[in-house]
Scaffold this motif. Structure first.
Motif: not given
Length: 589
Positions: A8-11, A16-28, A99-101, A189-193
Motif C-alpha cells: 500500500l505504501q508503494s502506491l 496512477e492506479i486503476a480500480i476494478f470493482a464488483g458487487a461487494g463494494i455496494s453492500k454497505d 487527486l488524479g491518482i 496505470h501500473d497497478k489495479v486494485i
C-alpha cells in the motif's frame, strides 16, 4: 513476500492506479448481493422451502437466473439499483480520482453509486456502458480524464443491462475486450486494485483474464472476510492456481474485512483528502421486492418461471410439476399467451426427456394458442405483431426439432424453413440456430454439401455474435460430419465443443460430446481413448441425473466390452444397466 503495508505504501510512488470493482463494494449502501436478491425473488415464485433451497444451492449463475425471468419482471426488480447512496468505498475512490491518482474505474455493477460519489466531489467524468459507448472511447486521448467503464451495463439505461444479462455464454465483444485490455494490459496505470469482486463471472471476465498473455498489470485483490481485521493473510497470486482468474498476474491477495483495508488505505492519503469517513446506508431493498411479489399476476407466470429455473438445473421432475401448475392456471384464466408459453415450455422439456409424443402434442397446442385465439385489443400480442410472429417461429422451430428427433427429416426441414422465414423477416439471432439444425437434417438425408453449407453458415454467424453456446453446439455437430472423411478434424471439433460447453457449465452437453468423441476414436481404433470418453460421459450423466443419456453411455460401454472380449467389464455394465432399468436412478462409483 512483500507485506500488505509495503504494498500500500508503494502506491504513493505511483502516479496512477486503476480500480476494478464488483458487487461487494455496494453492500454497505444497502443494495443486495446477487445471492441475497436471488433467494428473495425465489421466495416470491415458489412456496416450498425445499424447492427454494434446491435452486439456491444449484450453483446457477445469477445471469442464467435472470434469463429465466420475463423482461417485465426483471425490469421492475432491477429498478432498486437506481437507489442507495455511496458508502465509504465509493467516497475514497472518488477522492482519489479528485487527486488524479485514480483515472480509470471498471465495474461489473450496474448501480449508480460511483456516479453519485464522483458528482459529490464535483468531478467531470465519462461513463461508458453500452457496446457503442465502448466503440467510441478514444483510449489514447482519454487518459487525462476520469473514465467509468460499466462492463455489464447500467441501470441508467435498462436496455444496456438487459443486453448484458441476455448475452450469457457469448463472451465479450471486440469493443468490450478493448476496454478490458486497457485496464489490465495497456493503460497508463501500473497497478489495479480489485475490490468486492467474487470472481464468479465465468462467462466473460474469468475466461478473458485467464486468456491474457504478457505485460499484465500488477494486481492487489482484497477478498472480503467479515470478521478478519488484519493483513497477515497474504498470498502471491501465482500460488493460488486456477482458484482465481488472476493466477497468472503478478501481485498479491489479502483476505480481510474490506472496511479495514479501506480505512488503512484512506489514512495513507489523509493529509490530501481529510479524515476517514465511515459511511453506510440502510436501503430497505427487501420491502421493494416484497411489494413486487404481491403484484405478480396470478395467472401462471410464477409457475412458468419456476419451471424454467428447475429445467435449467436439470431437475426435470420439478420442472414438469411447475409447468403443469402453470398450464392449469393459464387455462382457468383463459390467457392464450400463457397457454402458449406453458405448452411450449412443457414441449421442450418432453423433447429433452425423449418423450416425443408429448413434445408434439404440446408444441402443436402452443401453435394453436397463437393461431386460433382472440387476444383482445388490450393484449400485448394484439398490439405487437412482431411478438406474435416470433411465437409462431418458435413453435415451427420446435416442431422441426421434434420431427428430426423421430427421424422424419423431410418434415423437420419443412417446419424449420417455416420458422426460418419468419426469423429472417424479424432479423433475429435464432436464424443461426436454425441453420445449424437444417445442416443436421441434410446430413441425415445424405445431402452432405447442404449439411456443411448450413452448419458452416451457422458457426460463422454464431462467432460474429459471440454466442458461445451456439458455437459449442456447432462444434458438437461437426464431430459427426467430419468423422468419416476427416476423423482428426472430428476430434478437434469434439475437444472444442467440450471446451465451450465447460465454459458455460452445460453438463449434459459435455457428456454427449464425450460420447460423440468416443465414436470417432472407435473409427480410428484408439480403444483406450474411446473407453475414457465413455466413462467420462457416464460420470457426467450420473452426476446431473440424466437417466436416458446415462443409459445410452452404459450401453456404449457394454458394446465396447463385448467387442473387446472384456468379460469383467461386460458383467459390470450389464449389472449397472439392470440397476438403472429397475429404479431409474443410479449413483456413479
Amino acid at each position: 513476500m512483500i507485506s500488505m503495508f509495503d504494498w500500500l505504501q508503494s502506491l504513493k510512488d505511483d502516479d496512477e492506479i486503476a480500480i476494478f470493482a464488483g458487487a461487494g463494494i455496494s453492500k454497505d449502501s444497502g443494495l443486495p448481493l446477487a445471492n441475497e436478491l436471488k433467494r428473495l425473488i425465489l421466495s416470491k415464485l415458489m412456496a416450498e422451502k425445499e424447492d427454494i433451497e434446491e435452486i439456491t444451492h444449484s450453483g446457477m449463475p445469477f445471469e442464467y437466473f435472470t434469463q429465466c425471468l420475463p423482461i417485465e419482471i426483471s425490469e421492475k426488480i432491477f429498478k432498486i439499483f437506481k437507489y442507495g447512496e455511496p458508502n465509504t468505498n465509493h467516497l475514497l475512490i472518488a477522492k482519489l480520482a479528485k487527486l488524479g491518482i485514480v483515472k480509470n474505474i471498471l465495474t461489473t455493477n450496474f448501480d449508480l453509486l460511483f456516479e453519485k460519489a464522483l458528482k459529490g466531489e464535483k468531478l467531470d467524468f465519462s461513463t461508458y456502458y453500452t457496446d457503442n459507448d465502448f466503440a467510441g472511447v478514444d483510449l489514447e486521448n482519454s487518459r487525462s480524464g476520469i473514465n467509468l467503464f460499466k462492463i455489464h451495463g447500467s441501470i441508467e439505461n435498462y436496455e444496456s443491462l438487459k443486453h448484458s444479462l441476455n448475452k450469457v455464454g457469448k463472451g465479450f465483444t471486440p469493443n468490450e475486450k478493448n476496454i478490458m485490455d486497457y485496464l489490465f494490459l495497456n493503460g497508463s496505470h501500473d497497478k489495479v486494485i480489485v475490490l468486492g469482486y467474487s470472481c464468479s463471472d465465468k462467462f466473460d471476465i474469468n475466461p478473458y483474464l485467464q486468456s491474457l498473455a504478457n505485460n499484465k498489470k500488477r494486481i492487489l485483490i482484497v477478498q472480503h472476510d467479515e470478521v478478519y481485521n488484519s493483513f497477515d493473510r497474504i498470498d502471491e497470486l501465482i500460488d493460488l492456481g486456477v482458484n482465481t482468474p488472476f493466477y497468472s498476474f503478478d501481485g498479491i491477495r489479502t483476505i480481510c474485512n474490506t472496511r479495514t483495508f479501506i480505512e488503512y488505505f484512506w489514512n495513507i492519503y489523509e493529509k490530501e483528502i481529510g479524515c476517514f469517513i465511515d459511511r453506510k446506508s440502510t436501503l430497505k431493498w427487501e420491502i421493494y421486492i416484497n411489494s413486487w411479489g404481491k403484484n405478480i399476476r396470478n395467472c401462471g407466470i410464477r409457475e412458468i418461471v419456476a419451471g424454467e429455473l428447475f429445467n435449467s438445473i436439470s431437475s426435470f421432475d420439478k420442472a414438469k410439476k411447475y409447468y403443469l401448475k402453470s398450464l392449469a392456471i393459464a387455462t382457468r384464466c383463459k390467457d392464450p399467451y400463457l397457454i402458449y408459453h406453458g405448452h411450449l415450455s412443457f414441449g421442450k422439456l418432453s423433447h429433452q426427456l425423449q418423450e416425443y409424443d408429448d413434445a408434439f402434442f404440446h408444441f402443436n397446442k402452443a401453435l394453436e394458442a397463437i393461431d386460433n385465439h382472440d387476444f383482445g385489443s388490450n393484449h400485448v400480442l394484439a398490439k405487437n405483431e412482431f411478438a406474435k410472429a416470433y411465437c409462431k417461429a418458435n413453435c415451427y422451430s420446435c416442431i422441426g426439432q421434434a420431427y428430426a428427433a423421430v427421424e422424419n427429416y423431410k418434415e423437420a426441414v419443412r417446419n424449420y424453413n417455416l420458422g426460418l422465414n419468419i426469423y429472417k423477416l424479424l432479423g433475429d439471432d435464432q436464424e443461426a440456430r436454425v441453420y445449424m439444425e437444417l445442416g443436421m437434417c441434410y446430413e441425415e438425408l445424405g445431402n452432405i454439401d447442404n449439411a456443411f453449407k448450413y452448419m458452416s453458415k451457422s458457426l460463422e454467424m454464431k462467432k460474429i455474435i459471440g454466442d458461445l453456446i451456439g458455437i459449442a453446439n456447432c462444434y458438437s455437430n461437426l464431430i459427426k460430419l467430419y468423422r468419416v472423411n476427416d476423423p482428426l478434424k472430428s476430434i478437434q471439433c469434439g475437444k472444442k465443443a467440450i471446451e465451450y460447453f465447460e465454459k458455460i457449465g452445460k453438463k449434459s452437453e459435455i457428456g454427449m460430446s464425450y460420447v460423440n468423441l468416443s465414436i470417432t476414436y472407435n473409427h480410428l481404433n484408439q480403444v483406450e481413448d474411446e473407453l475414457k470418453c465413455l466413462k467420462k460421459a457416464e460420470e457426467i450423466f450420473s452426476q446431473c441425473g440424466h437417466s436416458s443419456h446415462l443409459t445410452t453411455s452404459l450401453k456404449y460401454i457394454l458394446a465396447f466390452a463385448s467387442r473387446e472380449n472384456d468379460h469383467g467389464l461386460k458383467k459390470e455394465y450389464e449389472e449397472k444397466i439392470k440397476v438403472i432399468s429397475s429404479s431409474n436412478s443410479y449413483s456413479f462409483d
